[in-house]
Design a protein around this motif. Sequence first.
Motif, PDB file in Angstrom:
ATOM      1  N   ASP A   1       0.822  -1.209   0.000  1.00 23.83           N
ATOM      2  CA  ASP A   1       0.000   0.000   0.000  1.00 23.83           C
ATOM      3  C   ASP A   1       0.861   1.267   0.000  1.00 23.83           C
ATOM      4  N   ARG A   2       2.025   1.211   0.619  1.00 21.34           N
ATOM      5  CA  ARG A   2       2.947   2.356   0.641  1.00 21.34           C
ATOM      6  C   ARG A   2       3.466   2.649  -0.753  1.00 21.34           C
ATOM      7  N   ILE A   3       3.723   1.598  -1.507  1.00 17.57           N
ATOM      8  CA  ILE A   3       4.237   1.768  -2.866  1.00 17.57           C
ATOM      9  C   ILE A   3       3.165   2.375  -3.765  1.00 17.57           C
ATOM     10  N   SER A   4       1.954   1.806  -3.690  1.00 15.68           N
ATOM     11  CA  SER A   4       0.869   2.337  -4.507  1.00 15.68           C
ATOM     12  C   SER A   4      -0.450   1.712  -4.079  1.00 15.68           C
ATOM     13  N   LEU A   5      -1.495   2.530  -4.060  1.00 18.80           N
ATOM     14  CA  LEU A   5      -2.839   2.025  -3.779  1.00 18.80           C
ATOM     15  C   LEU A   5      -3.544   1.594  -5.071  1.00 18.80           C
ATOM     16  N   GLU A   6      -2.859   1.801  -6.175  1.00 15.12           N
ATOM     17  CA  GLU A   6      -3.375   1.410  -7.482  1.00 15.12           C
ATOM     18  C   GLU A   6      -3.470  -0.123  -7.563  1.00 15.12           C
ATOM     19  N   LYS A   7      -4.545  -0.617  -8.180  1.00 20.71           N
ATOM     20  CA  LYS A   7      -4.689  -2.057  -8.352  1.00 20.71           C
ATOM     21  C   LYS A   7      -3.668  -2.542  -9.371  1.00 20.71           C
ATOM     22  N   HIS A   8      -2.952  -3.602  -8.995  1.00 21.33           N
ATOM     23  CA  HIS A   8      -1.934  -4.174  -9.881  1.00 21.33           C
ATOM     24  C   HIS A   8      -1.862  -5.671  -9.592  1.00 21.33           C
ATOM     25  N   PRO A   9      -1.700  -6.498 -10.616  1.00 14.73           N
ATOM     26  CA  PRO A   9      -1.660  -7.947 -10.395  1.00 14.73           C
ATOM     27  C   PRO A   9      -0.548  -8.391  -9.432  1.00 14.73           C
ATOM     28  N   LEU A  10       0.604  -7.732  -9.479  1.00 11.81           N
ATOM     29  CA  LEU A  10       1.691  -8.118  -8.574  1.00 11.81           C
ATOM     30  C   LEU A  10       1.370  -7.736  -7.122  1.00 11.81           C
ATOM     31  N   SER A  11       0.708  -6.602  -6.943  1.00  9.22           N
ATOM     32  CA  SER A  11       0.277  -6.208  -5.597  1.00  9.22           C
ATOM     33  C   SER A  11      -0.739  -7.204  -5.061  1.00  9.22           C
ATOM     34  N   LYS A  12      -1.667  -7.604  -5.913  1.00 10.13           N
ATOM     35  CA  LYS A  12      -2.662  -8.599  -5.518  1.00 10.13           C
ATOM     36  C   LYS A  12      -1.977  -9.912  -5.149  1.00 10.13           C
ATOM     37  N   ASN A  13      -1.007 -10.332  -5.960  1.00 16.10           N
ATOM     38  CA  ASN A  13      -0.278 -11.572  -5.658  1.00 16.10           C
ATOM     39  C   ASN A  13       0.394 -11.487  -4.291  1.00 16.10           C
ATOM     40  N   ALA A  14       1.088 -10.380  -4.025  1.00 12.55           N
ATOM     41  CA  ALA A  14       1.795 -10.231  -2.750  1.00 12.55           C
ATOM     42  C   ALA A  14       0.827 -10.339  -1.581  1.00 12.55           C
ATOM     43  N   LYS A  15      -0.302  -9.658  -1.681  1.00 10.41           N
ATOM     44  CA  LYS A  15      -1.284  -9.702  -0.599  1.00 10.41           C
ATOM     45  C   LYS A  15      -1.923 -11.086  -0.485  1.00 10.41           C
ATOM     46  N   ASP A  16      -2.211 -11.708  -1.614  1.00 10.23           N
ATOM     47  CA  ASP A  16      -2.797 -13.055  -1.585  1.00 10.23           C
ATOM     48  C   ASP A  16      -1.820 -14.077  -1.019  1.00 10.23           C
ATOM     49  N   PHE A  17      -0.536 -13.951  -1.350  1.00  5.97           N
ATOM     50  CA  PHE A  17       0.467 -14.875  -0.813  1.00  5.97           C
ATOM     51  C   PHE A  17       0.566 -14.731   0.710  1.00  5.97           C
ATOM     52  N   GLY A  18       0.535 -13.497   1.192  1.00  4.01           N
ATOM     53  CA  GLY A  18       0.564 -13.273   2.636  1.00  4.01           C
ATOM     54  C   GLY A  18      -0.654 -13.866   3.312  1.00  4.01           C
ATOM     55  N   SER A  19      -1.805 -13.684   2.696  1.00  6.87           N
ATOM     56  CA  SER A  19      -3.042 -14.254   3.235  1.00  6.87           C
ATOM     57  C   SER A  19      -2.990 -15.778   3.231  1.00  6.87           C
ATOM     58  N   ALA A  20      -2.449 -16.343   2.163  1.00 14.26           N
ATOM     59  CA  ALA A  20      -2.316 -17.803   2.082  1.00 14.26           C
ATOM     60  C   ALA A  20      -1.390 -18.321   3.185  1.00 14.26           C
ATOM     61  N   ALA A  21      -0.332 -17.577   3.478  1.00 12.10           N
ATOM     62  CA  ALA A  21       0.584 -17.975   4.548  1.00 12.10           C
ATOM     63  C   ALA A  21      -0.139 -18.011   5.898  1.00 12.10           C
ATOM     64  N   VAL A  22      -0.973 -17.011   6.144  1.00  9.55           N
ATOM     65  CA  VAL A  22      -1.758 -16.981   7.384  1.00  9.55           C
ATOM     66  C   VAL A  22      -2.716 -18.171   7.404  1.00  9.55           C
ATOM     67  N   GLY A  23      -3.399 -18.413   6.297  1.00 13.30           N
ATOM     68  CA  GLY A  23      -4.348 -19.523   6.224  1.00 13.30           C
ATOM     69  C   GLY A  23      -3.691 -20.868   6.465  1.00 13.30           C
ATOM     70  N   LEU A  24      -2.521 -21.083   5.864  1.00  9.05           N
ATOM     71  CA  LEU A  24      -1.810 -22.354   6.071  1.00  9.05           C
ATOM     72  C   LEU A  24      -1.331 -22.501   7.518  1.00  9.05           C
ATOM     73  N   THR A  25      -0.954 -21.389   8.122  1.00  8.55           N
ATOM     74  CA  THR A  25      -0.530 -21.432   9.525  1.00  8.55           C
ATOM     75  C   THR A  25      -1.712 -21.763  10.427  1.00  8.55           C
ATOM     76  N   MET A  26      -2.879 -21.227  10.101  1.00  9.66           N
ATOM     77  CA  MET A  26      -4.085 -21.571  10.867  1.00  9.66           C
ATOM     78  C   MET A  26      -4.436 -23.051  10.688  1.00  9.66           C
ATOM     79  N   LEU A  27      -4.243 -23.567   9.476  1.00 12.04           N
ATOM     80  CA  LEU A  27      -4.471 -24.988   9.234  1.00 12.04           C
ATOM     81  C   LEU A  27      -3.514 -25.834  10.079  1.00 12.04           C
ATOM     82  N   LEU A  28      -2.252 -25.439  10.125  1.00  9.84           N
ATOM     83  CA  LEU A  28      -1.277 -26.138  10.963  1.00  9.84           C
ATOM     84  C   LEU A  28      -1.702 -26.111  12.428  1.00  9.84           C
TER      85      LEU A  28
END
Length: 128
Positions: A87-114
């Motif tokens: 968000d600091r870099i840009s609030l503009e929608k971008h596929p790479l920004s979405k990927n970064a946020k989705d990867f972080g969310s996936a990491a949280v989800g997998l940790t909750m599964l563990l």
Amino acid sequence: MEQPTSEFKSKGGFKRILAASSYTVQGLAMAWRIEHAFRQEVLVFLLGLVFAWVLPVSGFQKLALIGVLLLVLIVELVNSAIEAIVDRISLEKHPLSKNAKDFGSAAVGLTMLLAAITWGTVLYNRFM
């Protein structure tokens, strides 16, 4: 050419430890204030801490139960840091920004599964 360094890297010894402790407290306080998911996970952690403490299981199992809940908090903080940087870099929608946020969310989800698998395994082995 001299490599730019952070002002925080100039501290050493006890000053560095005090500064790092202060940054830790500030980070936790900010996460508590602005991250709804972090507050929810802290409450689950505290309930789990009490429950793990009173469960009639081994010390190692208590450590595993508490450790995986602490890991959820750690990964949530890393995810929040990733989101803040994106968000600091840009609030503009971008596929790479979405990927970064989705990867972080996936990491949280997998940790909750563990955490769920760990709790399920310990409770199953103890009571079944």
